[in-house]
Design a protein around this motif. Structure first.
Motif, mmCIF file in Angstrom:
data_model
loop_
_atom_site.group_PDB
_atom_site.id
_atom_site.type_symbol
_atom_site.label_atom_id
_atom_site.label_comp_id
_atom_site.label_asym_id
_atom_site.label_seq_id
_atom_site.Cartn_x
_atom_site.Cartn_y
_atom_site.Cartn_z
ATOM 1 N N GLU A 181 0.849 -1.184 0.000
ATOM 2 C CA GLU A 181 0.000 0.000 0.000
ATOM 3 C C GLU A 181 0.886 1.235 0.000
ATOM 4 O O GLU A 181 1.780 1.375 0.835
ATOM 5 C CB GLU A 181 -0.916 0.020 1.222
ATOM 6 N N GLY A 182 0.643 2.106 -0.976
ATOM 7 C CA GLY A 182 1.361 3.366 -1.036
ATOM 8 C C GLY A 182 0.590 4.448 -0.318
ATOM 9 O O GLY A 182 -0.638 4.429 -0.286
ATOM 10 N N PHE A 183 1.308 5.382 0.265
ATOM 11 C CA PHE A 183 0.681 6.530 0.921
ATOM 12 C C PHE A 183 1.697 7.666 0.880
ATOM 13 O O PHE A 183 2.881 7.441 0.644
ATOM 14 C CB PHE A 183 0.277 6.200 2.371
ATOM 15 N N MET A 184 1.225 8.884 1.078
ATOM 16 C CA MET A 184 2.140 10.018 1.084
ATOM 17 C C MET A 184 3.001 9.940 2.320
ATOM 18 O O MET A 184 2.474 10.143 3.414
ATOM 19 C CB MET A 184 1.385 11.332 1.025
ATOM 20 N N TRP A 185 4.151 9.651 2.340
ATOM 21 C CA TRP A 185 5.195 9.421 1.382
ATOM 22 C C TRP A 185 5.961 8.196 1.827
ATOM 23 O O TRP A 185 7.066 8.284 2.318
ATOM 24 C CB TRP A 185 6.085 10.642 1.252
ATOM 25 N N GLY A 186 5.303 7.054 1.645
ATOM 26 C CA GLY A 186 5.928 5.803 2.036
ATOM 27 C C GLY A 186 5.185 4.596 1.489
ATOM 28 O O GLY A 186 4.185 4.715 0.788
ATOM 29 N N TRP A 187 5.703 3.439 1.820
ATOM 30 C CA TRP A 187 5.121 2.163 1.385
ATOM 31 C C TRP A 187 4.973 1.255 2.604
ATOM 32 O O TRP A 187 5.827 1.250 3.479
ATOM 33 C CB TRP A 187 6.043 1.441 0.407
ATOM 34 N N PHE A 245 4.537 2.212 -8.314
ATOM 35 C CA PHE A 245 5.303 1.217 -7.568
ATOM 36 C C PHE A 245 6.376 0.653 -8.490
ATOM 37 O O PHE A 245 6.080 -0.004 -9.480
ATOM 38 C CB PHE A 245 4.346 0.112 -7.101
ATOM 39 N N ALA A 246 7.643 0.941 -8.192
ATOM 40 C CA ALA A 246 8.757 0.478 -9.020
ATOM 41 C C ALA A 246 9.742 -0.295 -8.162
ATOM 42 O O ALA A 246 10.089 0.132 -7.065
ATOM 43 C CB ALA A 246 9.462 1.661 -9.681
ATOM 44 N N THR A 299 15.261 -2.120 -4.119
ATOM 45 C CA THR A 299 14.705 -0.840 -3.714
ATOM 46 C C THR A 299 13.338 -0.649 -4.350
ATOM 47 O O THR A 299 13.169 -0.833 -5.549
ATOM 48 C CB THR A 299 15.626 0.322 -4.138
ATOM 49 N N VAL A 300 12.373 -0.286 -3.536
ATOM 50 C CA VAL A 300 11.029 0.038 -4.011
ATOM 51 C C VAL A 300 10.868 1.535 -3.862
ATOM 52 O O VAL A 300 11.120 2.091 -2.793
ATOM 53 C CB VAL A 300 9.954 -0.705 -3.195
ATOM 54 N N GLN A 301 10.469 2.187 -4.957
ATOM 55 C CA GLN A 301 10.257 3.628 -4.865
ATOM 56 C C GLN A 301 9.123 4.054 -5.777
ATOM 57 O O GLN A 301 8.684 3.304 -6.642
ATOM 58 C CB GLN A 301 11.530 4.399 -5.178
ATOM 59 N N CYS A 302 8.666 5.256 -5.564
ATOM 60 C CA CYS A 302 7.570 5.833 -6.344
ATOM 61 C C CYS A 302 8.157 6.578 -7.539
ATOM 62 O O CYS A 302 9.108 7.340 -7.395
ATOM 63 C CB CYS A 302 6.763 6.788 -5.473
ATOM 64 N N VAL A 322 5.697 16.905 -2.022
ATOM 65 C CA VAL A 322 7.023 17.352 -1.609
ATOM 66 C C VAL A 322 7.891 16.231 -1.056
ATOM 67 O O VAL A 322 9.115 16.277 -1.152
ATOM 68 C CB VAL A 322 6.940 18.508 -0.594
ATOM 69 N N GLY A 323 7.304 15.181 -0.492
ATOM 70 C CA GLY A 323 8.088 14.079 0.065
ATOM 71 C C GLY A 323 8.315 12.942 -0.908
ATOM 72 O O GLY A 323 8.790 11.872 -0.531
ATOM 73 N N HIS A 324 7.990 13.153 -2.171
ATOM 74 C CA HIS A 324 8.079 12.098 -3.188
ATOM 75 C C HIS A 324 9.475 11.469 -3.263
ATOM 76 O O HIS A 324 9.605 10.251 -3.362
ATOM 77 C CB HIS A 324 7.686 12.669 -4.560
ATOM 78 N N GLY A 325 10.506 12.265 -3.207
ATOM 79 C CA GLY A 325 11.869 11.763 -3.343
ATOM 80 C C GLY A 325 12.292 10.825 -2.225
ATOM 81 O O GLY A 325 13.220 10.039 -2.383
ATOM 82 N N PHE A 326 11.602 10.880 -1.094
ATOM 83 C CA PHE A 326 11.941 10.040 0.049
ATOM 84 C C PHE A 326 11.055 8.801 0.141
ATOM 85 O O PHE A 326 11.154 8.035 1.096
ATOM 86 C CB PHE A 326 11.834 10.845 1.346
ATOM 87 N N MET A 327 10.189 8.593 -0.849
ATOM 88 C CA MET A 327 9.224 7.493 -0.811
ATOM 89 C C MET A 327 9.889 6.208 -1.288
ATOM 90 O O MET A 327 9.715 5.778 -2.429
ATOM 91 C CB MET A 327 8.017 7.839 -1.681
ATOM 92 N N LYS A 328 10.677 5.604 -0.403
ATOM 93 C CA LYS A 328 11.425 4.396 -0.728
ATOM 94 C C LYS A 328 11.325 3.393 0.408
ATOM 95 O O LYS A 328 11.130 3.767 1.556
ATOM 96 C CB LYS A 328 12.909 4.711 -0.957
ATOM 97 N N THR A 329 11.469 2.127 0.057
ATOM 98 C CA THR A 329 11.600 1.066 1.046
ATOM 99 C C THR A 329 12.433 -0.038 0.419
ATOM 100 O O THR A 329 12.833 0.064 -0.746
ATOM 101 C CB THR A 329 10.231 0.549 1.536
#
Length: 181
Positions: A89-95, A121-122, A155-158, A164-171
């Protein structure tokens, strides 16, 4: 032979054909015509336009079918034959991912959705190359089948700008060796 090696020469031929038609039309523009000749040329131009449009439509349809028929999109409304299932599940700004592990050689079904807005989801491999991707959309679950060939941290990222937090949306998804449990 790659698709690009076929499309590039075809594009050049198409550009050349359009250029030749344009030059011919310009060269004929100075010749005066009678009313009957004008009607005849107008009719001929309309017929040529209709055939040209039909050929373009058929060409784009054929090109689309040839390039997308092998595209790996699994059935979205039926159970998939996967060794493991990962709910995402994606959400602002995480997974959130359950579980966050898989085994190399397994076929993993990702069930991807979003809590708020569209996300992309990439999954990137340990070498930094894109392995797979799909959309994460609110109110809809996209299924994605991936078979991981090598162990490592993925790495999973958006990939869709979501604020604004898009660049940090990774797991991270950890893929263990085939022998590990």
């Amino acid at each position: 032979m790659t698709t690009q090696n076929v499309v590039w020469p075809l594009s050049l031929l198409g550009i050349g054909a359009v250029t030749l038609v344009f030059v011919f039309v310009i060269s004929q523009a100075r010749i005066p015509a009678t009313a009957d000749e004008t009607r005849h040329h107008t009719h001929t131009a309309h017929v040529i336009q209709a055939w040209f449009f039909g050929l373009l439509l058929a060409g784009f349809g054929l090109g689309t079918w040839l390039t997308l028929r092998h595209f790996p999109i699994p059935a979205q409304h039926t159970p998939l034959q996967a060794d493991a299932v990962v709910d995402v599940e994606g959400f602002m700004w995480g997974w959130t991912m359950q579980p966050q592990t898989a085994r190399a050689g397994q076929t993993v079904e990702f069930r991807v959705t979003s809590k708020d807005v569209n996300h992309d989801f990439a999954v990137y491999g340990p070498d930094g190359n894109l392995v797979a991707q799909t959309q994460a959309m609110p109110g809809f679950v996209n299924k994605l089948l991936v078979q991981f060939q090598q162990a490592g941290d993925y790495t999973v990222q958006c990939l869709e700008y979501c604020g604004v937090g898009h660049g940090f949306m990774k797991t991270t998804l950890t893929v263990s060796d085939r022998e590990d449990n």
